[in-house]
Design a protein around this motif. Structure first.
Motif, PDB file in Angstrom:
ATOM      1  N   SER A 232      40.141  34.241  66.121  1.00  0.00           N
ATOM      2  CA  SER A 232      40.238  32.973  67.048  1.00  0.00           C
ATOM      3  C   SER A 232      38.953  32.456  67.148  1.00  0.00           C
ATOM      4  O   SER A 232      37.822  32.933  66.748  1.00  0.00           O
ATOM      5  N   LYS A 233      38.759  31.027  67.607  1.00  0.00           N
ATOM      6  CA  LYS A 233      37.432  30.444  67.646  1.00  0.00           C
ATOM      7  C   LYS A 233      36.645  31.182  68.650  1.00  0.00           C
ATOM      8  O   LYS A 233      35.464  31.314  68.514  1.00  0.00           O
ATOM      9  N   ASP A 234      37.276  31.567  69.687  1.00  0.00           N
ATOM     10  CA  ASP A 234      36.374  32.161  70.831  1.00  0.00           C
ATOM     11  C   ASP A 234      36.006  33.648  70.386  1.00  0.00           C
ATOM     12  O   ASP A 234      35.329  34.289  71.029  1.00  0.00           O
ATOM     13  N   GLY A 235      36.860  34.337  69.352  1.00  0.00           N
ATOM     14  CA  GLY A 235      36.553  35.658  68.892  1.00  0.00           C
ATOM     15  C   GLY A 235      37.136  36.781  69.699  1.00  0.00           C
ATOM     16  O   GLY A 235      37.280  37.872  69.426  1.00  0.00           O
ATOM     17  N   GLN A 236      38.050  36.217  70.486  1.00  0.00           N
ATOM     18  CA  GLN A 236      38.652  37.166  71.599  1.00  0.00           C
ATOM     19  C   GLN A 236      40.008  37.668  71.083  1.00  0.00           C
ATOM     20  O   GLN A 236      40.699  38.734  71.469  1.00  0.00           O
ATOM     21  N   ILE A 237      40.536  36.987  70.035  1.00  0.00           N
ATOM     22  CA  ILE A 237      41.781  37.458  69.295  1.00  0.00           C
ATOM     23  C   ILE A 237      41.551  37.597  67.650  1.00  0.00           C
ATOM     24  O   ILE A 237      40.956  37.016  66.989  1.00  0.00           O
TER      25      ILE A 237
ATOM     26  N   SER B  77      46.794  31.171  60.579  1.00  0.00           N
ATOM     27  CA  SER B  77      45.813  30.728  59.784  1.00  0.00           C
ATOM     28  C   SER B  77      45.333  31.834  58.900  1.00  0.00           C
ATOM     29  O   SER B  77      45.001  31.605  57.761  1.00  0.00           O
ATOM     30  N   ALA B  78      45.552  33.170  59.172  1.00  0.00           N
ATOM     31  CA  ALA B  78      45.475  34.269  58.266  1.00  0.00           C
ATOM     32  C   ALA B  78      46.410  34.449  56.972  1.00  0.00           C
ATOM     33  O   ALA B  78      45.970  34.339  56.135  1.00  0.00           O
ATOM     34  N   GLN B  79      47.596  33.964  57.562  1.00  0.00           N
ATOM     35  CA  GLN B  79      48.642  33.761  56.451  1.00  0.00           C
ATOM     36  C   GLN B  79      48.300  32.734  55.559  1.00  0.00           C
ATOM     37  O   GLN B  79      48.599  32.796  54.142  1.00  0.00           O
TER      38      GLN B  79
ATOM     39  N   GLU C  54      48.101  30.835  71.152  1.00  0.00           N
ATOM     40  CA  GLU C  54      46.866  31.060  70.189  1.00  0.00           C
ATOM     41  C   GLU C  54      47.066  32.336  69.310  1.00  0.00           C
ATOM     42  O   GLU C  54      46.407  32.215  68.097  1.00  0.00           O
ATOM     43  N   ILE C  55      47.612  33.300  69.713  1.00  0.00           N
ATOM     44  CA  ILE C  55      47.943  34.467  68.810  1.00  0.00           C
ATOM     45  C   ILE C  55      48.726  33.794  67.528  1.00  0.00           C
ATOM     46  O   ILE C  55      48.290  34.078  66.316  1.00  0.00           O
TER      47      ILE C  55
ATOM     48  N   PRO D  46      45.940  21.490  63.312  1.00  0.00           N
ATOM     49  CA  PRO D  46      44.701  21.571  63.923  1.00  0.00           C
ATOM     50  C   PRO D  46      45.104  21.921  65.367  1.00  0.00           C
ATOM     51  O   PRO D  46      46.076  21.445  66.140  1.00  0.00           O
ATOM     52  N   THR D  47      44.221  22.566  66.217  1.00  0.00           N
ATOM     53  CA  THR D  47      44.419  22.710  67.753  1.00  0.00           C
ATOM     54  C   THR D  47      44.366  21.491  68.046  1.00  0.00           C
ATOM     55  O   THR D  47      43.812  20.449  68.091  1.00  0.00           O
ATOM     56  N   GLY D  48      45.481  21.461  69.017  1.00  0.00           N
ATOM     57  CA  GLY D  48      45.939  19.886  69.915  1.00  0.00           C
ATOM     58  C   GLY D  48      46.598  18.936  69.392  1.00  0.00           C
ATOM     59  O   GLY D  48      46.968  17.932  70.014  1.00  0.00           O
ATOM     60  N   TYR D  49      46.984  19.364  68.063  1.00  0.00           N
ATOM     61  CA  TYR D  49      47.941  18.456  67.348  1.00  0.00           C
ATOM     62  C   TYR D  49      49.225  18.594  67.947  1.00  0.00           C
ATOM     63  O   TYR D  49      49.799  19.753  68.332  1.00  0.00           O
ATOM     64  N   VAL D  50      49.818  17.630  67.938  1.00  0.00           N
ATOM     65  CA  VAL D  50      51.304  17.472  68.784  1.00  0.00           C
ATOM     66  C   VAL D  50      52.264  16.659  67.566  1.00  0.00           C
ATOM     67  O   VAL D  50      51.942  15.753  67.133  1.00  0.00           O
TER      68      VAL D  50
END
Length: 180
Positions: free
Chosen positions: A38-43, A78-80, A71-72, A116-120
C-alpha cells in the motif's frame, strides 16, 4: 519411401519434445508471482500466477482502520493488474509467441488496473448539503421571497344542453350509419 518404424520414432520424439516444452512452460508460469505494498507501506500482499492471494501482511498501525478491507482489496487488485507484465518477463520459453500474446491479453482483461484512490464510479458520491456547488452570487443573495397564494380559479361555464340528433346527421359514436 520412409520406414514406418522410423516415422513412428520421429513422431514420438517430437511428441516428447513438445511435452518437455509444455512442462517447462508450466513450471515457468507457476513460478510467477507479484508482490505489492500500500502507499503507506502498512499492507503487503502477494498474488500467484492465477491472481490468487497467497500472502498478506498488515502493519499494526492500520489494523483498527475502518477502511482496512477496502484498502487490502485495492492493493490486491493493483498486484493482480501487474501479472501480465510479470508473465512476460517470467516466462521466457514462450516469449514473443502468439501463446504469450494471448496469455498477456487474457490477464489484462481479467485483471485491469484498479481505479485511483478516491474514485467513485458514476462520477458522484453521496454529498452533504455543505459539499454541493454553490455559485458565488447565490451565497450573497438573500433567500427568495415566498410566492403569494394563487387566486381561486373562476367557476366553469355551464354546459350547453345536448341537442337532439336528426336522421340526416352522421353519427360516428352512437352506432348510427354515416354512409347512407
Amino acid at each position: 519411401m520412409s520406414n514406418p518404424e522410423q516415422l513412428f520414432a520421429d513422431f514420438e520424439a517430437k511428441l516428447a519434445d513438445a511435452q518437455r516444452k509444455a512442462n517447462q512452460m508450466r513450471t515457468e508460469i507457476e513460478s510467477v508471482s507479484v508482490s505489492e505494498r500500500s502507499k503507506d507501506g502498512q499492507i503487503s500482499v502477494k498474488v500467484n500466477h492465477a491472481g490468487n492471494l497467497v500472502g498478506l501482511e498488515i502493519g499494526p498501525s492500520v489494523r483498527d482502520n475502518p477502511a482496512l478491507a477496502q484498502e487490502i482489496l485495492r492493493v490486491v487488485q493493483s498486484a493482480q493488474s501487474k501479472l501480465a507484465g510479470a508473465m512476460q518477463t517470467g516466462v521466457p520459453s514462450i516469449a514473443g509467441t502468439e501463446t504469450m500474446n494471448e496469455l498477456v491479453n487474457q490477464l489484462h482483461n481479467e485483471y485491469p488496473e484498479p481505479e485511483p484512490t478516491g474514485y467513485v464510479e458514476g462520477g458522484h458520491q453521496e454529498a452533504d448539503e455543505d459539499d454541493r456547488f454553490v455559485a458565488e452570487d447565490e451565497l450573497d443573495a438573500p433567500p427568495p421571497a415566498p410566492k403569494p397564494p394563487a387566486p381561486p380559479a373562476p367557476p366553469a361555464p355551464p354546459r350547453a344542453a345536448r341537442r337532439q340528433q336528426t336522421d340526416h346527421e352522421d353519427d360516428y359514436f352512437t352506432g348510427g350509419d354515416f354512409l347512407r
